[in-house]
Design a protein around this motif. Structure first.
Motif, mmCIF file in Angstrom:
data_model
loop_
_atom_site.group_PDB
_atom_site.id
_atom_site.type_symbol
_atom_site.label_atom_id
_atom_site.label_comp_id
_atom_site.label_asym_id
_atom_site.label_seq_id
_atom_site.Cartn_x
_atom_site.Cartn_y
_atom_site.Cartn_z
ATOM 1 N N ILE A 57 0.858 -1.184 0.000
ATOM 2 C CA ILE A 57 0.000 0.000 0.000
ATOM 3 C C ILE A 57 0.893 1.232 0.000
ATOM 4 O O ILE A 57 1.699 1.426 0.917
ATOM 5 C CB ILE A 57 -0.924 0.033 1.239
ATOM 6 N N ASN A 58 0.752 2.061 -1.017
ATOM 7 C CA ASN A 58 1.580 3.260 -1.121
ATOM 8 C C ASN A 58 0.769 4.391 -1.751
ATOM 9 O O ASN A 58 0.788 4.601 -2.959
ATOM 10 C CB ASN A 58 2.838 2.978 -1.946
ATOM 11 N N GLY A 59 0.014 5.084 -0.907
ATOM 12 C CA GLY A 59 -0.764 6.229 -1.371
ATOM 13 C C GLY A 59 -2.211 5.913 -1.671
ATOM 14 O O GLY A 59 -3.065 6.802 -1.636
ATOM 15 N N LYS A 60 -2.520 4.662 -1.995
ATOM 16 C CA LYS A 60 -3.893 4.288 -2.321
ATOM 17 C C LYS A 60 -4.411 3.328 -1.262
ATOM 18 O O LYS A 60 -3.754 2.335 -0.929
ATOM 19 C CB LYS A 60 -3.943 3.631 -3.708
ATOM 20 N N SER A 61 -5.581 3.628 -0.727
ATOM 21 C CA SER A 61 -6.116 2.844 0.391
ATOM 22 C C SER A 61 -6.850 1.582 -0.033
ATOM 23 O O SER A 61 -7.240 0.784 0.811
ATOM 24 C CB SER A 61 -7.061 3.717 1.234
ATOM 25 N N SER A 62 -7.060 1.400 -1.323
ATOM 26 C CA SER A 62 -7.772 0.215 -1.803
ATOM 27 C C SER A 62 -6.774 -0.892 -2.151
ATOM 28 O O SER A 62 -5.593 -0.636 -2.379
ATOM 29 C CB SER A 62 -8.616 0.553 -3.026
#
Length: 243
Positions: free
Chosen positions: A60-65
């Motif tokens: 996960i890097n910047g996007k929560s999905s």
């Protein structure tokens, strides 16, 4: 120029097809969203030989999905483990009863376990229902433990004995409830799973009844086979001890 445009158009089509294509050798699609999480690593794990083994890793890097495509031979309990890249809290492991199909997991970074909403699995719905009732037994035990500690401090032997008997009754009710719940849901894989994980040391008659009540499909699942083998081993052990 026209050839270049044509080639670029074909390239974009191929890329789009590749992105939309699902892996052919998978039967479980997991999608999810973790509100407030911007960076970390998710591990989807399962138990093999008493150890947790990762079967997928998601950065996960910047996007929560997030999403994952997996292959399940039969429904089983999986664990979504969150590594936030810092000191791990106790709220970082989320069990969910997976089965082939589409499963969605929504939760938050601050309350990873407590706020989780999991949809798409009948087995998980049944497991969640069981867990809510099980919590009542857990709360009763905690209350009795607190009272027992007070009775010990007061050197009240009569009250200690009374509380001990109440604890035994809570344990019996828990076992009977679990056995009945597993029996009533023996057509789902959650039935043998609960028998193995919650009441493995119960009387043989309970485990044997659950095992015999499984549907043909459940009997051939991972937990169904495990329960059948476990009951067989107990019967052999009991038979040997009677000789």
């Amino acid at each position: 120029m026209k050839k270049i445009i044509l080639l670029l158009s074909l390239l974009f089509i191929l890329i789009a097809c590749k992105e939309d294509k699902k892996p052919d050798d998978t039967n479980l699609h997991i999608t999810g969203y973790i509100k407030g999480l911007k960076k970390g690593t998710l591990y989807i794990q399962h138990i093999r030989d008493t150890a947790l083994i990762s079967i997928d890793t998601i950065i996960i890097n910047g996007k929560s999905s997030f999403e994952s495509h997996l292959q399940l031979n039969s429904p089983e309990m999986l664990y979504l483990f969150l590594d936030r890249g810092q000191t791990n809290s106790i709220d970082n492991n989320l069990p969910f009863f997976a089965e082939p199909g589409e499963i969605n997991i929504k939760t938050t970074n601050d309350d990873f376990f407590e706020k989780a909403i999991i949809t798409g699995s009948q087995n998980h719905d049944l497991y969640e229902e069981f867990s809510k009732i099980k919590q009542r037994f857990t709360n009763s035990r905690l209350d009795l433990i607190e009272k027992s500690m007070k009775a010990v401090q007061d050197n009240n032997k009569a009250l200690q004995d009374s509380i001990s008997e109440q604890m035994n009754q809570v344990t019996k009710r828990h076992y009977l409830f679990t056995a009945n719940y597993a029996l009533n849901n023996a057509r789902y894989e959650v039935g043998p799973y609960l028998a193995l994980s919650e009441i493995y040391n119960a009387k043989l008659k309970y485990l044997d009844t659950i095992q015999k009540s499984m549907s043909e499909e459940v009997a051939t699942s991972r937990y169904g086979k495990m329960l059948t083998e476990y009951v067989r081993e107990i019967k052999v052990k009991n038979s040997d001890s009677e000789k």
